[in-house]
Design a protein around this motif. Structure first.
Motif, PDB file in Angstrom:
ATOM      1  N   LYS A 155      78.745  25.495  40.601  1.00  0.00           N
ATOM      2  CA  LYS A 155      79.238  25.669  41.059  1.00  0.00           C
ATOM      3  C   LYS A 155      78.839  23.616  41.483  1.00  0.00           C
ATOM      4  CE  LYS A 155      80.109  28.988  42.338  1.00  0.00           C
ATOM      5  NZ  LYS A 155      81.985  29.985  42.470  1.00  0.00           N
ATOM      6  N   GLY A 156      78.523  22.501  40.648  1.00  0.00           N
ATOM      7  CA  GLY A 156      78.382  21.994  40.493  1.00  0.00           C
ATOM      8  C   GLY A 156      78.433  20.763  41.768  1.00  0.00           C
ATOM      9  N   LEU A 157      77.306  21.610  42.286  1.00  0.00           N
ATOM     10  CA  LEU A 157      76.634  20.709  43.618  1.00  0.00           C
ATOM     11  C   LEU A 157      75.879  20.227  44.066  1.00  0.00           C
ATOM     12  CD1 LEU A 157      77.632  24.310  46.022  1.00  0.00           C
ATOM     13  CD2 LEU A 157      79.070  21.825  46.027  1.00  0.00           C
ATOM     14  N   SER A 158      75.975  19.196  44.852  1.00  0.00           N
ATOM     15  CA  SER A 158      74.459  18.398  44.100  1.00  0.00           C
ATOM     16  C   SER A 158      73.230  17.685  45.315  1.00  0.00           C
ATOM     17  CB  SER A 158      74.694  17.162  44.183  1.00  0.00           C
ATOM     18  OG  SER A 158      75.377  16.086  45.471  1.00  0.00           O
ATOM     19  N   ARG A 159      72.326  17.122  46.036  1.00  0.00           N
ATOM     20  CA  ARG A 159      71.702  16.982  46.567  1.00  0.00           C
ATOM     21  C   ARG A 159      71.540  15.816  46.569  1.00  0.00           C
ATOM     22  NH1 ARG A 159      66.032  18.325  44.969  1.00  0.00           N
ATOM     23  NH2 ARG A 159      65.185  16.081  46.101  1.00  0.00           N
ATOM     24  N   SER A 217      69.318  19.986  41.706  1.00  0.00           N
ATOM     25  CA  SER A 217      68.413  20.851  42.437  1.00  0.00           C
ATOM     26  C   SER A 217      67.089  20.990  44.174  1.00  0.00           C
ATOM     27  CB  SER A 217      66.882  21.044  41.449  1.00  0.00           C
ATOM     28  OG  SER A 217      66.498  19.907  41.789  1.00  0.00           O
ATOM     29  N   VAL A 218      67.521  21.921  44.886  1.00  0.00           N
ATOM     30  CA  VAL A 218      66.862  21.591  46.051  1.00  0.00           C
ATOM     31  C   VAL A 218      65.159  22.225  45.824  1.00  0.00           C
ATOM     32  CG1 VAL A 218      67.734  24.330  46.559  1.00  0.00           C
ATOM     33  CG2 VAL A 218      67.338  22.567  48.196  1.00  0.00           C
ATOM     34  N   SER A 219      64.723  21.648  47.030  1.00  0.00           N
ATOM     35  CA  SER A 219      63.516  22.926  47.133  1.00  0.00           C
ATOM     36  C   SER A 219      63.146  23.237  48.697  1.00  0.00           C
ATOM     37  CB  SER A 219      62.239  21.328  47.390  1.00  0.00           C
ATOM     38  OG  SER A 219      60.964  22.126  47.753  1.00  0.00           O
TER      39      SER A 219
END
Length: 332
Positions: free
Chosen positions: A250-254, A194-196
């Motif tokens: 999309k299976g992306l990350s942070r 997730s992203v904030s």
């Protein structure tokens, strides 16, 4: 930023520039002057606050050739430019989120930054550690980890064992977000799904290659009704949920990490009181000096071990929240 942010911005912006100014090529102060019909961005003293904020930003810009001021443009042409850049497959593009919070302002700021790597932060964010090589290390993570779209400072001052606290962020419009996982590194580093929008570094070239266009996340019926009652747009959940939903699909990350040496970690003040504004310079000085109580470590919100929030918590009681909501509803 918004004009009503000026009471903290007079203290936080010099602090943020001290931490980040020498690590970046350009500084863009994105100012959202569009008033919401209700909510915290519809407060009193708007005109006075607007004058104060622009005076502050203009003074900084005179002293730094890197700095520029970008007032958020809500013209049809500007809205269409941002929609084409970030939401090209969506016919709808809201100016504000369903709750009246910023939406277009975030993406307008990314567009104005016009860079492969953009460090975005809200104007109230505080930073400890002060590493001057953190951004270089963040770009290294992004370049060598193909499924990473975002990076960020460690959320909260580090614990001795490098573990994270109870990360109590929530995404009401999304389900199935996996908890963070610790990565192998010489310092605390974690992968998030997730992203904030409080603080992040985005790889815009990877955004183009991996996502290309964002989709809106529609609020549920209760939130759409609330938006209509308060004269807000019912089209979308906040920007961080849009970005998180795209990452999940999309299976992306942070990757959030401390970095070498003292590194950098972020802290966020969750409340606003007169006492907070008075004590904010001292709070920033304590963070910069590393005077962090043990109970604050691992917590990304400034908690009661570091600042007395008694008055703020008194204002957060259910009865007072309902009274404020009723006043806001009547005014709208």
């Amino acid at each position: 930023m918004h004009p009503l942010d000026v009471r903290h911005a007079v203290h936080t912006l010099p602090h943020q520039l001290e931490v980040w100014g020498d690590q970046v090529d350009r500084i863009v102060f994105t100012v959202d002057t569009r008033r919401s019909k209700s909510g915290r961005y519809s407060g009193n003293a708007y005109d006075e606050s607007r004058r104060g904020l622009f005076a502050l930003l203009e003074a900084i810009a005179r002293q730094s050739s890197k700095a520029e001021i970008a007032e958020v443009d809500y013209s049809p042409a500007a809205l269409e430019s941002v929609r084409q850049r970030y939401f090209s497959t969506s016919r709808a593009y809201p100016e504000k989120a369903f709750d009246g919070g910023p939406f277009h302002a975030y993406f307008y700021g990314l567009l104005k930054a016009d860079a492969e790597y953009v460090v975005h932060m809200d104007s109230d964010m505080l930073f400890g550690g002060g590493s001057q090589v953190w951004l270089e290390e963040a770009i290294g993570w992004l370049r060598t980890t193909p499924d990473t779209l975002f990076a960020g400072p460690l959320p909260g001052p580090p614990r001795a064992d490098g573990t994270l606290g109870d990360l109590h962020g929530s995404f009401p419009g999304l389900t199935g977000i996996r908890p963070p996982e610790r990565l192998a590194a010489a310092y605390p580093a974690y992968r998030f799904r997730s992203v904030s929008t409080r603080i992040f570094v985005i790889d815009q070239a990877r955004f183009d290659a991996s996502i290309g266009a964002l989709d809106l996340v529609r609020p549920n019926l209760r939130r759409r009704i609330r938006a209509r009652l308060f004269r807000q747009s019912p089209l979308s959940m906040p920007a961080e949920e849009i970005l998180t939903a795209a990452m999940m699909s999309k299976g992306l990350s942070r990757i959030d990490f401390l970095g070498s040496g003292a590194g950098i970690y972020s802290l966020h003040p969750p409340y606003r009181t007169d006492a907070f504004y008075r004590e904010l310079p001292h709070l920033i000085s304590r963070i910069v000096a590393g005077a962090i109580p043990e109970a604050q470590r691992g917590d990304y919100d400034v908690n009661s071990s570091m600042f007395d929030w008694t008055e703020a918590l008194r204002q957060k009681t259910a009865g007072r929240r309902l009274a404020r909501a009723a006043r806001a509803l009547l005014s709208s």
